[in-house]
Enzyme design. Sequence first.
Site, short mmCIF file in Angstrom:
data_model
loop_
_atom_site.label_atom_id
_atom_site.label_comp_id
_atom_site.label_asym_id
_atom_site.label_seq_id
_atom_site.Cartn_x
_atom_site.Cartn_y
_atom_site.Cartn_z
N ASP A 143 0.83 -1.21 0.00
CA ASP A 143 0.00 0.00 0.00
C ASP A 143 0.86 1.26 0.00
O ASP A 143 1.99 1.25 0.49
CB ASP A 143 -0.92 -0.02 1.24
N ASN B 30 -11.08 -2.69 -4.89
CA ASN B 30 -10.34 -1.75 -5.74
C ASN B 30 -11.04 -1.44 -7.07
O ASN B 30 -10.69 -0.49 -7.75
CB ASN B 30 -8.91 -2.23 -6.00
C1 IPE Z 1 -5.33 -2.74 0.03
O1 IPE Z 1 -5.01 -1.41 -0.22
C2 IPE Z 1 -5.40 -3.51 -1.24
C3 IPE Z 1 -4.11 -3.71 -1.91
C4 IPE Z 1 -2.94 -3.36 -1.46
C5 IPE Z 1 -4.18 -4.37 -3.17
P1 IPE Z 1 -6.14 -0.30 -0.33
O2 IPE Z 1 -5.43 0.98 -0.56
O3 IPE Z 1 -7.16 -0.69 -1.33
O4 IPE Z 1 -6.78 -0.35 1.13
P2 IPE Z 1 -7.84 0.61 1.82
O5 IPE Z 1 -9.01 0.69 0.93
O6 IPE Z 1 -7.19 1.93 2.02
O7 IPE Z 1 -8.12 -0.07 3.12
C1 IPE Z 2 -1.56 0.21 -3.32
O1 IPE Z 2 -1.39 1.58 -3.36
C2 IPE Z 2 -1.91 -0.38 -4.66
C3 IPE Z 2 -3.29 -0.89 -4.73
C4 IPE Z 2 -4.18 -0.83 -3.79
C5 IPE Z 2 -3.70 -1.50 -5.96
P1 IPE Z 2 -2.60 2.59 -3.34
O2 IPE Z 2 -2.99 2.87 -4.72
O3 IPE Z 2 -3.70 2.14 -2.45
O4 IPE Z 2 -1.89 3.86 -2.71
P2 IPE Z 2 -2.50 4.89 -1.67
O5 IPE Z 2 -2.97 4.10 -0.49
O6 IPE Z 2 -3.63 5.58 -2.37
O7 IPE Z 2 -1.37 5.78 -1.35
MG MG Z 3 -4.12 2.40 -0.48
#
Ligand code: IPE
Ligand code: IPE
Ligand code: MG
Length: 250
Positions: free
Chosen positions: A28, A76
């Site tokens: 993340d 997602n």
């Molecule tokens: C969790 O990250 C899913 C992945 C890393 C693929 P998110 O960025 O989607 O999590 P939330 O929604 O902030 O909890």
């Molecule tokens: C993790 O990074 C990747 C996925 C969840 C697919 P994010 O895209 O959630 O990054 P932040 O949390 O918005 O910084």
């Molecule tokens: Mg995230």
Amino acid sequence: MELETREKELLGKIDHRRIPGHVAMIMDGNGRWAQERGLPRSAGHRQGVETVRETVRFCNYLGIKALTLFAFSTENWRRPAREVNYLMSLPGQYLQTELPELVKNNVRVQLLGERNRLPAQVLRAIDEGLSATAGNSGMTLSFALNYGARREITRAVEALIGDLQLKGGKVSVSEDLLASYLYTAGLPDPDLLIRTGGEYRISNFLLWQLAYSELWFTPVYWPDFSRLHLLGAIADFQQRERRYGRISQK
Ligand code: IPE
Ligand code: IPE
Ligand code: MG
């Protein structure tokens, strides 16, 4: 593998007989990494793929038996279509360049998640990865893609009920039986869960399997997650006493 001085130092402090067998990671912080640099979120995801390459190599080098990476959750899909499309192009990109090395390193690729809704090009890339590495006996590299733990458990229960109905009569359901219907059937539970990006939550990842995993959180954004961070997490893990409900042995 070429290691830097600090990495060698930390590696020397790790107990190599107690490397976690299965490490799961919630990758993340890509979006924030990019936004802080004035870049589009996709730049963070692109850089995140580089971290995946490095992490897979290093875990394999360390002798970790299973590495599970949360790449795309069932939630997602709620992101803007442009971002979803970009994310969906990454498994193919990654596997296209890495597959020869994964094969050579005896890594076995696996998909955790629901196939339907995944675009054909992702399934093609994944299936190519699965078949090219199916016979490998080294590290199991699982990509959680279109993965949601509640969905996983619900599907498992549905399939289990179907099988029980076929058998008829009264059958008792053990934890092991239910677990054999999960995507992770055959994989041991994670010993260590790492979440980058500073959030203290599980976000619907491996709810069943994480029951007794050690949890390790870091504010570091995934694109900045390095070998040193991973070694730090393992060193921390080795300090923990896993009691499984028993009293301390110390
Ligand atoms: C969790 O990250 C899913 C992945 C890393 C693929 P998110 O960025 O989607 O999590 P939330 O929604 O902030 O909890
Ligand atoms: C993790 O990074 C990747 C996925 C969840 C697919 P994010 O895209 O959630 O990054 P932040 O949390 O918005 O910084
Ligand atoms: Mg995230």
